[in-house]
Design a protein around this motif. Structure first.
Motif, PDB file in Angstrom:
ATOM      1  N   UNK A   1     -16.042 -17.251 -11.395  1.00  0.00           N
ATOM      2  CA  UNK A   1     -15.626 -16.582 -12.629  1.00  0.00           C
ATOM      3  C   UNK A   1     -16.672 -15.601 -13.138  1.00  0.00           C
ATOM      4  N   UNK A   2     -17.936 -15.797 -12.754  1.00  0.00           N
ATOM      5  CA  UNK A   2     -19.015 -14.939 -13.231  1.00  0.00           C
ATOM      6  C   UNK A   2     -19.263 -13.741 -12.325  1.00  0.00           C
ATOM      7  N   UNK A   3     -18.536 -13.681 -11.216  1.00  0.00           N
ATOM      8  CA  UNK A   3     -18.607 -12.502 -10.355  1.00  0.00           C
ATOM      9  C   UNK A   3     -17.653 -11.451 -10.915  1.00  0.00           C
ATOM     10  N   UNK A   4     -18.129 -10.231 -11.037  1.00  0.00           N
ATOM     11  CA  UNK A   4     -17.297  -9.185 -11.627  1.00  0.00           C
ATOM     12  C   UNK A   4     -16.012  -9.022 -10.831  1.00  0.00           C
ATOM     13  N   UNK A   5     -14.886  -8.976 -11.556  1.00  0.00           N
ATOM     14  CA  UNK A   5     -13.581  -8.810 -10.908  1.00  0.00           C
ATOM     15  C   UNK A   5     -12.625  -8.106 -11.864  1.00  0.00           C
ATOM     16  N   UNK A   6     -11.954  -7.087 -11.354  1.00  0.00           N
ATOM     17  CA  UNK A   6     -10.944  -6.367 -12.145  1.00  0.00           C
ATOM     18  C   UNK A   6      -9.723  -6.122 -11.277  1.00  0.00           C
ATOM     19  N   UNK A   7      -8.600  -5.918 -11.962  1.00  0.00           N
ATOM     20  CA  UNK A   7      -7.350  -5.643 -11.256  1.00  0.00           C
ATOM     21  C   UNK A   7      -7.287  -4.175 -10.852  1.00  0.00           C
ATOM     22  N   UNK A   8      -6.855  -3.957  -9.623  1.00  0.00           N
ATOM     23  CA  UNK A   8      -6.591  -2.625  -9.102  1.00  0.00           C
ATOM     24  C   UNK A   8      -5.175  -2.620  -8.537  1.00  0.00           C
ATOM     25  N   UNK A   9      -4.348  -1.680  -8.981  1.00  0.00           N
ATOM     26  CA  UNK A   9      -2.989  -1.547  -8.448  1.00  0.00           C
ATOM     27  C   UNK A   9      -2.928  -0.322  -7.535  1.00  0.00           C
ATOM     28  N   UNK A  10      -2.244  -0.489  -6.407  1.00  0.00           N
ATOM     29  CA  UNK A  10      -2.089   0.595  -5.443  1.00  0.00           C
ATOM     30  C   UNK A  10      -0.605   0.785  -5.144  1.00  0.00           C
ATOM     31  N   UNK A  11      -0.164   2.026  -5.218  1.00  0.00           N
ATOM     32  CA  UNK A  11       1.219   2.374  -4.875  1.00  0.00           C
ATOM     33  C   UNK A  11       1.188   3.209  -3.599  1.00  0.00           C
ATOM     34  N   UNK A  12       1.925   2.753  -2.590  1.00  0.00           N
ATOM     35  CA  UNK A  12       2.033   3.492  -1.331  1.00  0.00           C
ATOM     36  C   UNK A  12       3.450   4.061  -1.213  1.00  0.00           C
ATOM     37  N   UNK A  13       3.633   5.347  -1.518  1.00  0.00           N
ATOM     38  CA  UNK A  13       4.982   5.926  -1.483  1.00  0.00           C
ATOM     39  C   UNK A  13       5.462   6.244  -0.075  1.00  0.00           C
ATOM     40  N   UNK A  14       4.596   6.011   0.927  1.00  0.00           N
ATOM     41  CA  UNK A  14       4.950   6.390   2.301  1.00  0.00           C
ATOM     42  C   UNK A  14       5.511   5.219   3.114  1.00  0.00           C
ATOM     43  N   UNK A  15       5.478   4.012   2.562  1.00  0.00           N
ATOM     44  CA  UNK A  15       5.970   2.849   3.282  1.00  0.00           C
ATOM     45  C   UNK A  15       7.286   2.370   2.703  1.00  0.00           C
ATOM     46  N   UNK A  16       8.185   1.952   3.595  1.00  0.00           N
ATOM     47  CA  UNK A  16       9.470   1.420   3.144  1.00  0.00           C
ATOM     48  C   UNK A  16       9.317   0.028   2.551  1.00  0.00           C
TER      49      UNK A  16
END
Length: 598
Positions: free
Chosen positions: A139-154
């Protein structure tokens, strides 16, 4: 020096000495008792990190830019303890998308990652930690949410698609004047002389109006088009650090195999010797460690009773492969490996959901097209690698260089040395063996010690093989005549050979050099391309579809250097300036502003 700064400096020196002592205690079978060792380990300050990213939602084909701030839990200042941090992006299954090793300078570092089109849409976690921090709780290790959108994959299984009736309000829908003048925000507001700009217009940030608030410190700045898609709401640096309550580090009874030692002097590597015959000794073997390349690295270490050896690299090196050789023994009797302790179990990570509705289709398509255009013109707007001043293995002033193209070439190195290299002599030991010796300053071979012989930074123990090597493959020979000591080894001078073809094409196996081993090297520092329309006619002719119009990596700002400028692009809309960092007194700073581009 005032009393507070003196106390902090004293604590820093004491901490480094203590950590160095404990490293010796753990890895050299010191008589320091287990309980005493644990007690002293707990005296070393804990560390924590914060990462400023340029965004929290990305499309494939974009860059994640990040700046690292690593702080000392006792002083609350940027750390002088760890010299290396690790940044990793993982998916819900704990699979690593990328893992970077970043050198820290005054507790700060920078890096980037280009998101390839093979990356699926979904929610990810960005982690940052030092080796010392791995002794603490997840819990003390830095962590954040990252969202990735790939418009090239079905396949869009990583996306939660919602109906139009449940449509999410886009952050860009917030009125501009509300963003730029909202007094309830915790962040400082960056002043601008105006809030509406034309395309390709110069924008000047004058941060000096903050006066003493930001006078001196380390800051990173991102300026990009405000997201038209819902993004994870990650804390700014001030809020994150205020909410952080790190637990004590825990150390197990099996401390030699589980302890993560702080990397005090640079990158810490651990290797092991594997005997092919179990009766062959593995203790007290001298190991030559070579990282070849244009900027080579060489050192010598010694194995412990388990055949393990350790080495630190503080200086710049260019290679990504290492060669281990046992000195004064038969290398064919042994093999080598790297020791890498596994990272903790990531099952306890919690991921936010990536949610998209059909109303966002046009925004995704427009942004994707802009990315493709920008990437196609990347060769006209390239980033560059900043090579730090490399500390040579030996002082340049002590070298005498022989450029072989300046002489009539003989077939072999043996003939070349005999004819031209007057500071070196070849001594015949028997019919099948000769050795290279370097003359002392009285032009006599006044030492029985042999010289250190390197080719492209790799140690050569078989002098015969080098002497019989074709000189047509060699660019230069450099000679040093001083006697010097590397680790436990004494050398009378050095002969540094540089090949013509370079590392990839040179046939090292014919010189008796063992196989190369790939290792996890640190990132090289970059200077990011900065768009300007002041003089360049070429820039004016190129399309400019930048969504990210400025990324200023972590930089030390002084009270007289609190301004910078950038140019808007051809993409209209609301843009957001986010500044984050740490003042010289340890105060976290977060500042924002928005403006319009028409």
């Amino acid at each position: 020096m005032d009393r507070i700064n003196f106390k902090k400096q004293f604590l820093l020196v004491f901490t480094k000495l203590l950590a160095g002592l404990l490293f010796t205690s753990v890895y050299s079978q010191s008589k320091l008792g287990h309980n005493e060792l644990i007690s002293k380990l707990k005296d070393i300050p804990r560390e924590y990190t914060y990462v400023h990213t340029n965004n929290s939602l990305f499309l494939t084909g974009e860059y994640i830019y990040y700046g690292i701030y690593c702080l000392n839990d006792q002083t609350k200042l940027l750390t002088e303890l760890s010299k290396v941090a690790y940044v990793e992006l993982v998916d819900r299954q704990g699979k690593s998308i990328f893992k970077h090793k970043v050198k820290l300078n005054a507790g700060t570092g920078n890096g980037d990652f280009f998101i390839p089109t093979s990356t699926p849409s979904g929610s990810y976690k960005l982690l940052c930690y030092t080796q010392w921090m791995q002794n603490g709780a997840l819990k003390d290790i830095f962590q954040v949410d990252i969202h990735i959108v790939n418009p090239y994959q079905a396949d869009q299984n990583g996306v939660n698609t919602i109906s139009n009736n449940d449509s999410i309000v886009s952050p860009v829908d917030i009125p501009l004047q509300t963003i730029s003048k909202d007094p309830s925000t915790r962040s400082l507001l960056i002043p601008l002389n105006k809030y509406v700009f034309y395309q390709r217009e110069r924008v000047v940030l004058d941060l000096s109006t903050f006066h003493g608030t930001m006078a001196g410190g380390y800051y990173s700045i991102s300026v990009r088009k405000k997201n038209e898609l819902p993004t994870p709401n990650n804390d700014k640096i001030d809020r994150y650090l205020d909410s952080l309550t790190p637990d004590e580090y825990s150390f197990s009874d099996n401390i030699e195999n589980t302890l993560f030692i702080p990397e005090l002097r640079g990158e810490l590597f651990q290797g092991k010797v594997l005997p092919k015959n179990q009766n062959d000794p593995i203790k007290n073997l001298k190991i030559g460690i070579s990282i070849p390349g244009d900027h080579p690295y060489f050192t010598i270490s010694k194995t412990d009773e388990k055949g393990h050896f350790y080495y630190n690299i503080a200086n710049y090196y260019s290679g990504d492969q290492v060669v281990f050789e046992i000195l004064d023994d038969d290398n064919n009797k042994y093999s080598f490996g790297m020791i890498q302790k596994p990272f903790r179990d990531l099952d306890q990570l919690h991921f936010s959901d990536l949610k998209i509705d059909l109303s966002m289709k046009d925004a995704i398509l427009k942004r994707s097209i802009s990315n493709q255009i920008e990437n196609s013109y990347f060769k006209f707007k390239p980033d560059s690698t900043v090579l730090p001043r490399s500390k040579q293995i030996f002082s340049e002033s002590l070298r005498k260089t022989y450029i072989l193209d300046d002489f009539t070439r003989f077939k072999t190195i043996r003939e070349t040395v005999f004819e031209y290299v007057k500071d070196v002599v070849i001594r015949r030991i028997n019919k099948n063996k000769s050795v290279i010796r370097v003359k002392g300053y009285n032009f006599g071979t006044n030492s029985l010690a042999l010289p250190l012989v390197l080719i492209d930074g790799v140690i050569i123990q078989n002098h015969n093989a080098l002497l019989d090597y074709e000189s047509a493959n060699i660019k230069s020979i450099e000679v040093l005549r001083d006697q010097f000591i590397i680790g436990p080894q004494i050398y009378q001078g050095a002969v540094l050979v540089k090949s013509k073809k370079g590392l990839e094409l040179t046939n090292y196996s014919s010189l008796g050099i063992p196989n190369f081993i790939e290792f996890f090297k640190s990132l090289e520092t970059k200077k990011y391309y900065k768009q300007s329309y002041l003089e360049s006619n070429m820039a004016r002719k190129l399309p400019d579809y930048r969504y990210q119009i400025l990324w200023q990596p972590v930089k030390k700002f002084t009270a007289n250097d609190l301004n910078l400028d950038f140019y808007t692009s051809d993409v209209s809309g609301i843009y957001e300036i986010i500044l984050q960092g740490i003042t010289s007194t340890g105060k976290p700073i977060s500042a924002i502003q928005s403006f319009m581009v028409n």
